[in-house]
Design an enzyme around this catalytic site. Sequence first.
Site, mmCIF file in Angstrom:
data_model
loop_
_atom_site.group_PDB
_atom_site.id
_atom_site.type_symbol
_atom_site.label_atom_id
_atom_site.label_comp_id
_atom_site.label_asym_id
_atom_site.label_seq_id
_atom_site.Cartn_x
_atom_site.Cartn_y
_atom_site.Cartn_z
ATOM 1 N N GLY A 15 1.184 -1.085 0.268
ATOM 2 C CA GLY A 15 0.018 0.355 0.003
ATOM 3 C C GLY A 15 0.848 1.021 -0.094
ATOM 4 O O GLY A 15 1.846 1.462 1.087
ATOM 5 N N LYS A 78 -0.069 -7.284 -4.845
ATOM 6 C CA LYS A 78 -0.605 -8.230 -5.471
ATOM 7 C C LYS A 78 0.670 -9.314 -5.954
ATOM 8 O O LYS A 78 0.030 -9.890 -6.619
ATOM 9 C CB LYS A 78 -1.480 -8.423 -6.014
ATOM 10 C CG LYS A 78 -3.392 -7.548 -5.623
ATOM 11 C CD LYS A 78 -3.632 -7.937 -6.806
ATOM 12 C CE LYS A 78 -5.519 -6.980 -6.192
ATOM 13 N NZ LYS A 78 -6.239 -6.737 -7.183
ATOM 14 N N ARG A 83 5.158 -16.023 -4.619
ATOM 15 C CA ARG A 83 3.918 -16.930 -4.769
ATOM 16 C C ARG A 83 3.043 -15.791 -6.101
ATOM 17 O O ARG A 83 2.108 -15.005 -5.124
ATOM 18 C CB ARG A 83 3.327 -16.050 -3.608
ATOM 19 C CG ARG A 83 4.006 -17.754 -2.606
ATOM 20 C CD ARG A 83 3.962 -17.659 -0.929
ATOM 21 N NE ARG A 83 4.407 -16.463 -0.959
ATOM 22 C CZ ARG A 83 3.328 -15.988 0.937
ATOM 23 N NH1 ARG A 83 2.401 -15.893 0.518
ATOM 24 N NH2 ARG A 83 4.140 -14.762 0.630
ATOM 25 N N ASP A 121 6.151 -4.930 5.312
ATOM 26 C CA ASP A 121 6.408 -6.155 5.946
ATOM 27 C C ASP A 121 6.420 -7.370 4.765
ATOM 28 O O ASP A 121 7.025 -8.287 4.471
ATOM 29 C CB ASP A 121 5.518 -6.910 6.875
ATOM 30 C CG ASP A 121 3.618 -7.090 7.066
ATOM 31 O OD1 ASP A 121 3.719 -5.963 6.500
ATOM 32 O OD2 ASP A 121 3.605 -8.103 7.346
ATOM 33 N N THR A 143 4.996 2.482 6.532
ATOM 34 C CA THR A 143 3.989 2.258 6.465
ATOM 35 C C THR A 143 2.505 2.918 7.099
ATOM 36 O O THR A 143 3.456 3.665 8.002
ATOM 37 C CB THR A 143 2.875 0.771 7.001
ATOM 38 O OG1 THR A 143 1.707 0.690 7.498
ATOM 39 C CG2 THR A 143 4.422 0.218 8.241
ATOM 40 N N ASP A 145 0.632 1.980 8.674
ATOM 41 C CA ASP A 145 0.223 1.329 9.826
ATOM 42 C C ASP A 145 1.037 1.084 11.379
ATOM 43 O O ASP A 145 0.857 0.784 12.250
ATOM 44 C CB ASP A 145 0.175 -0.690 10.078
ATOM 45 C CG ASP A 145 -1.241 -0.534 8.546
ATOM 46 O OD1 ASP A 145 -2.037 0.429 8.541
ATOM 47 O OD2 ASP A 145 -0.983 -1.330 8.345
ATOM 48 N N ASP A 147 3.613 -1.243 11.856
ATOM 49 C CA ASP A 147 3.471 -2.235 12.531
ATOM 50 C C ASP A 147 4.813 -2.720 12.200
ATOM 51 O O ASP A 147 4.627 -4.549 12.128
ATOM 52 C CB ASP A 147 2.837 -2.728 12.313
ATOM 53 C CG ASP A 147 2.381 -2.839 10.421
ATOM 54 O OD1 ASP A 147 2.639 -3.038 9.546
ATOM 55 O OD2 ASP A 147 1.196 -3.998 10.088
ATOM 56 N N GLY A 188 -4.695 0.866 10.410
ATOM 57 C CA GLY A 188 -4.012 -0.072 11.181
ATOM 58 C C GLY A 188 -3.526 -1.601 10.866
ATOM 59 O O GLY A 188 -3.121 -1.938 11.487
ATOM 60 N N ARG A 189 -4.647 -2.343 10.091
ATOM 61 C CA ARG A 189 -4.548 -3.827 10.665
ATOM 62 C C ARG A 189 -5.052 -4.456 11.557
ATOM 63 O O ARG A 189 -5.407 -4.032 12.830
ATOM 64 C CB ARG A 189 -3.525 -4.634 9.145
ATOM 65 C CG ARG A 189 -3.135 -4.135 7.835
ATOM 66 C CD ARG A 189 -2.068 -5.310 6.883
ATOM 67 N NE ARG A 189 -1.128 -5.092 7.688
ATOM 68 C CZ ARG A 189 0.320 -5.408 7.707
ATOM 69 N NH1 ARG A 189 -0.139 -6.430 6.447
ATOM 70 N NH2 ARG A 189 1.060 -5.245 8.166
ATOM 71 N N GLU A 240 -10.034 -1.171 12.714
ATOM 72 C CA GLU A 240 -10.274 -1.358 11.117
ATOM 73 C C GLU A 240 -10.786 -2.807 11.861
ATOM 74 O O GLU A 240 -11.194 -3.822 11.909
ATOM 75 C CB GLU A 240 -9.841 -1.425 10.771
ATOM 76 C CG GLU A 240 -8.637 -1.672 9.713
ATOM 77 C CD GLU A 240 -7.890 -1.437 8.663
ATOM 78 O OE1 GLU A 240 -8.670 -1.426 7.596
ATOM 79 O OE2 GLU A 240 -6.793 -1.890 8.080
ATOM 80 N N ARG A 293 -4.230 7.554 3.656
ATOM 81 C CA ARG A 293 -3.388 6.840 2.769
ATOM 82 C C ARG A 293 -2.246 8.703 1.782
ATOM 83 O O ARG A 293 -1.117 8.219 1.401
ATOM 84 C CB ARG A 293 -2.827 5.585 2.413
ATOM 85 C CG ARG A 293 -2.828 4.696 3.569
ATOM 86 C CD ARG A 293 -2.361 3.506 2.253
ATOM 87 N NE ARG A 293 -2.568 2.877 1.327
ATOM 88 C CZ ARG A 293 -3.540 2.141 1.022
ATOM 89 N NH1 ARG A 293 -3.755 1.447 1.969
ATOM 90 N NH2 ARG A 293 -3.143 2.190 -0.370
#
Length: 367
Positions: A15, A78, A83, A121, A143, A145, A147, A188-189, A240, A293
């Site tokens: 993000g 994404k 992966r 992360d 971020t 967040d 975090d 903030g996840r 959230e 953001r």
Amino acid sequence: MTEKIHRIGVLTGGGDCPGLNAVIRVVTKAAITELGLEVLGIEDGYLGLIRNRMRPLQLDDVSNILTRGGTILGTSNKADPARFVVGTDPQGKPIIEDVRSRVLEHVHDRGLDAIICIGGDGTMSGAAGLIEMGIRCIGVPKTIDNDLLATDLTFGFTTAVQTASECLDRIHTTGASHHRVMIVELMGRNAGWLTLNAGLASGADIMLIPEIPYDLDVVCRVCQERNRLGKRFTLIAVAEGAAPLGGQQVVSKVIADSPDPIRLGGIASVLARDIEQRTGLETRATILGHVQRGGTPVAFDRVLATRFGHKAIQLVAEGTWNHVAVWQRGATAAVPIAEVAGRQRLVPPDDPLVALARAVGTSLGDR
Ligand code: F6P
């Protein structure tokens, strides 16, 4: 520099957040002027590495971007090369492939000696996967967040706190005028840093964060008690990721082709319904969403982002590969990317900010 290198790539993953352009600017300028390197801007994060979409960055390309929000390189959350979703099977399930050898080819074709990966992360996990392939990476944490493990602060966070706090202030005045319970949902996840800081800055009466499950009875009691005392409104800042005791987080979306597919959101509306039903107090919910953001970084984040970006170039100069620049006790430092990849830094229950919130009479919904 331990070994002569010629060209580095820079990408922004995950993000976006305010301050990304400030990092791209200093990375490009310092790489060119201090180290004599060429710089390639990789478009849309790891997607650009997978699809071989890159463009040279000259000094002119990074001129006048310091104050601009977002990222001039584009981003994607994404596209982890280890992966990568290449399609869907007949049942609609994503088909995941490891496309890192394709990335390696592109890195060699483009003559990239190292890549500066600016991200959270998830981006650091992607970098860890590239390091396994022998690609040299340097991480820069970003971020809203806040975090990311091992760094006391990420750039973008302070701007998001400021934006969210301004919104809370506005909700405060309308809530007070209408004698309502006003609920504001922040991003903030799984971490409550943004809510805790913006809520404290705006004097929220109740703050609900993921790390401290809330008790709906307590939340309702606080709203009613305030009413009884003549303070006929209540301002609630809810993260959230917050959830009631024994309950679940509210998921707004599942994005199948994202390495981190769960998008949280919607708790404010659930809470508004529950509080109104239980207390009879008129209640409104506002979800701040991506407004947190966007926009220009505050001055502090411009400087912090520039310090992070310059630290990344110093790591390149020293040949300290596969490390992420971090902020510890007021200074930049570096830790191995492997140590922070895919890990989140949550609010500890004994964090001084939690104690501070309680000290000013803010309820955290638990007692
Ligand atoms: O990690 C930053 C963040 O804004 C989170 O706070 C939020 O949960 C998530 O990204 C939203 O992601 P998206 O932009 O995919 O909706």
